[in-house]
Design an enzyme around this catalytic site. Structure first.
Site, PDB file in Angstrom:
ATOM      1  N   GLY B 105      -0.131  10.669  31.615  1.00 14.15           N
ATOM      2  CA  GLY B 105       0.566  10.445  30.348  1.00 14.15           C
ATOM      3  C   GLY B 105       0.012  11.301  29.218  1.00 14.15           C
ATOM      4  N   LYS B 106      -1.198  11.873  29.416  1.00 12.59           N
ATOM      5  CA  LYS B 106      -1.848  12.703  28.396  1.00 12.59           C
ATOM      6  C   LYS B 106      -1.798  12.035  27.021  1.00 12.59           C
ATOM      7  CE  LYS B 106      -1.225  16.969  31.032  1.00 12.59           C
ATOM      8  NZ  LYS B 106      -0.595  16.431  32.246  1.00 12.59           N
ATOM      9  N   ARG B 107      -2.077  10.740  26.977  1.00 17.12           N
ATOM     10  CA  ARG B 107      -2.000   9.990  25.738  1.00 17.12           C
ATOM     11  C   ARG B 107      -3.149  10.364  24.802  1.00 17.12           C
ATOM     12  NH1 ARG B 107       2.706   9.452  27.663  1.00 17.12           N
ATOM     13  NH2 ARG B 107       3.662   7.399  27.807  1.00 17.12           N
TER      14      ARG B 107
END
Lengths: 308, 308
Positions: B105-107
């Site tokens: 998700g590369k949050r």
């Protein structure tokens, strides 16, 4: 053109602020939660239903005086797909009420994957011959750590669908300097370098007010950098978090604006969402309290811009 | 401890690879789509239903030989909340089959918001006294542009719930160098600086194999940097994208491993998902083709590690 619709909204309401919709359950009046739990139990679905009602009440109370809302994805994702359904319904409702919707997702990835994010949040998803809208916001926050590959697909959708993006440049949090303030080649900071990339990326997407569709996130908590970046990035519209609960005041955000009082929109989340708790009013007047705080904030910021 | 479960899985299957579940509709066999459209129409719901069946077939075919799956959030978000429901169901299904789930998700965000993301994707969401699982992955990819504030809340959940994270360090895309290769104070690159932060953040979360719960994303498309970082970051486990369709080969990923053949997991998405198209087999054998490609990839990479 990108952000012209946002700037038109700001001018029409004489209000360069955006209401952040970061709905923690503890911000919600008890009666909204009890209603929802009665129908759906103390579940993700129950929480998501309560938040949707809460958001609708806020949007109804704010839509004639506040030009935009900014739902923060994290506070919907934490309630699972049920929360994401509330996010989609909130975006839809705010757009129906004439508000500009900035989805705060800080998405970032390689090119092909960014195409999917751009379709999800700003554009349309093709299901065979049917074009479907998944979230359909007007603008999305993105992170530029991956460089142009992660931005170009979003630019393409912005151009085709009259949408915008805000790239993280100098964020409002205390540790933002750990990477962002580092000097590249002993000359420019990382945040300045990222800001210059925004100017570059925005060239193809210039709007009528002189601002491109590629904006920048610059925190109110760093007023000196806000001023530095305002001067360095004349075509980049700023989304400014950090006002209010995070510590930024109206004087801190004044440097974000150009000589015409344009060029930035100031976000307040907790200040507006929790106004009823701070005011100590009847919880059923939560939306009224939000409106009173939004007016106070508008007048304070417009006053500081005019004085500046 | 974090990543010990992942490493145990890798050792048990003698396979340091992860199957990326990035399900574009064009990758799906026609019969799965036709079934779903018959029930739900050519809608977001129809697409999401088809993808769930596709994923389940892949997981069934891979779970005894591949230790982990990596669903990429963007390819679920593009189908709206219906897609997010498929994501949650995919994660649940893979876990039931004994696979380790890395949610890509590369949050990234400020501290309070990262608490919400950590609850959403790794931990639990409190709805009053009820603790609910929203997505419940084993690990999450995150972006460290905001510094420690954005990492600490995830660390806390990793510690409490035996979960892990992978921070973007040197990504696999062509433009990753625009920011990541810049020299900070004429000495270290941005990616190296980010890598050193991972070593620092991971100190509190050391596992039995000498790797911490704070891993790094380092692309197979930059083998020299992969080797540099492997040497510089002895306690940081690598998630390596870019093998296969993006151009990285088995020799390119060999430097990601330590002298014990551990320290990294190599992702392949398109190679596995589209194996049936490349093979030209009957579309109903799509999962069989994925399994054959997963075995080929495993043998190729294990062969290169042993030769190295």
């Amino acid at each position: 053109m990108p952000f012209d619709r946002l700037i038109d909204n700001i001018k029409a309401k004489n209000n360069p602020t955006v209401a952040g919709l970061d709905p923690k359950l503890s911000y919600l009046p008890a009666y909204l939660k009890e209603n929802a739990y009665r129908n759906y139990g103390k579940t993700l679905e129950g929480a998501a239903a309560a938040i949707l009602e809460y958001n609708k009440g806020l949007i109804d109370a704010l839509c004639d005086i506040v030009p935009a809302v900014k739902p923060q994805c994290a506070y919907y994702e934490m309630y699972g797909w049920q929360g994401m359904r509330t996010l989609a319904q909130t975006i839809q409702y705010a757009k129906e009420k004439g508000m500009y919707v900035i989805e705060d997702g800080k998405r970032n990835d390689i090119g092909t994957t960014m195409e999917a994010y751009a379709a999800a949040h700003l554009g349309e998803t093709q299901v065979e011959e049917a074009a479907c809208s998944a979230f359909g916001a007007d603008a999305l926050t993105v992170n530029g750590y991956l460089g142009s590959d992660g931005i170009t697909p979003v630019l393409k959708v912005c151009k085709a669908m009259d949408k915008g993006m805000f790239v993280l440049v100098k964020t409002s949090n205390p540790s933002s300097g750990e990477l962002q303030n580092q000097l590249i080649s002993s000359e420019d900071t990382v945040y300045y370098t990222m800001g210059m990339m925004c100017e570059q990326w925005g060239r193809e997407l210039m709007g009528a007010y002189g601002y491109s569709g590629v904006g920048a996130v610059v925190g109110a908590t760093y007023p000196a950098q806000l001023q530095e970046l305002r001067e360095a990035l004349p075509h980049t519209f700023f989304l400014v978090p950090g006002y209010g609960a995070q510590g930024g005041g109206a004087r801190d955000v004044a440097p974000a604006f150009d000589q015409n009082g344009l060029g930035a929109i100031i976000n307040s989340s907790r200040g507006i969402l929790c106004a009823w708790q701070k005011e100590g009013c009847d919880e059923r007047d939560y939306a009224g309290a939000a409106r009173r705080e939004a007016i106070r904030m508008r007048d304070e910021i417009v006053g500081c811009i005019q004085a500046g």
